[in-house]
Design an enzyme around this catalytic site. Structure first.
Site, short mmCIF file in Angstrom:
data_model
loop_
_atom_site.label_atom_id
_atom_site.label_comp_id
_atom_site.label_asym_id
_atom_site.label_seq_id
_atom_site.Cartn_x
_atom_site.Cartn_y
_atom_site.Cartn_z
CG ASP A 203 -2.02 -1.02 1.16
OD1 ASP A 203 -2.05 -1.77 0.16
OD2 ASP A 203 -2.84 -1.07 2.08
CG ASP B 182 -13.02 -2.09 -1.28
OD1 ASP B 182 -12.44 -3.18 -1.40
OD2 ASP B 182 -12.75 -1.09 -1.96
#
Length: 242
Positions: free
Chosen positions: A8, A130
């Site tokens: 990330d 998500d």
């Protein structure tokens, strides 16, 4: 089942967030290419890279770091998400060497975008779903929609996507274990592969997901666990992919 390390990116650094909160980050490295090399040397066949700044800002921000990883490891499968809102951005990533581009927010906001992208870039498009409390979140997880994850997954599966990446936001970065029941329910409801994401803490949980390979769970993404050492990536990868 493929075990996929996550990188990330925030401000050019490799970080992990807790439950997607940008202010609750832990920096693990300031060198994304070296981080990628670490996982390649441990046997990774694919990397999951998220441009966190891009997800929030709605356009790629860390694309240069992602391109550098692609250039350094041309044989590695790389899947990228975060801030991808146009076909031009998809094309830029694919030309840089990205194998799969993950569409999240734009898939929810402009459903026709996914269908168009699969036509323009066949074999390259994934959708990221998500979820928090049974609803789909967007804009770097900052906004909650009214969409049901399974309804959305079925719609996009019909568009010819390569896979769905399903993340339970409440578990992400918490080492609290993946939401196996929700992931299996989604995988059973669609004819495309599902990649599980969020919450993996140890080998036992990786193998619990692998037990549902026949339900359509073909991969699992791991982040904090391999950076903090609660999961030995090399060992877990060998067992997951056996």
């Amino acid at each position: 089942m493929l075990l996929i390390p996550a990188i990330d990116l925030k401000g050019g650094n490799c970080v992990r967030l807790r439950q997607g909160r940008m202010e609750d980050d832990t920096v693990f490295s300031d060198d994304p290419v070296a981080t990628a090399q670490r996982w390649v040397e441990a046997g990774a066949k694919r990397l999951h890279i998220v441009d966190l700044d891009g997800a929030v800002q709605g356009e790629p921000v860390n694309a240069h770091a992602i391109a550098a990883i692609c250039a350094g490891f041309p044989d590695l499968e790389i899947q990228v998400g975060g801030g991808i809102r146009s076909e031009e951005q998809i094309e830029t990533y694919i030309q840089a060497g990205v194998r799969y581009v993950i569409i999240g927010t734009q898939a929810v906001k402009a459903p026709g975008f996914v269908a168009d992208a699969t036509v323009s870039f066949p074999g390259h498009i994934m959708v990221g779903i998500d979820a928090r409390d049974g609803k789909v979140a967007t804009e770097g997880w900052s906004k909650l929609s009214r969409h049901d994850p399974i309804d959305l997954a079925q719609r996009f599966a019909a568009d010819g996507i390569e896979a769905i990446i399903y993340t339970d936001i409440s578990r992400d970065g918490m080492l609290s274990g993946p939401n196996i029941s929700a992931t299996v329910a989604l995988a059973q409801a669609v004819p495309v592969p599902v990649i599980a994401s969020g919450g993996i803490a140890n080998l036992e949980q990786v193998l619990a997901l692998k037990a549902h390979e026949s339900d359509g769970i073909t991969g699992a993404i791991t982040g904090r666990a391999i950076y903090e050492g609660t999961l030995d990536f090399s060992q877990a990868r060998a067992q997951a992919e056996a």
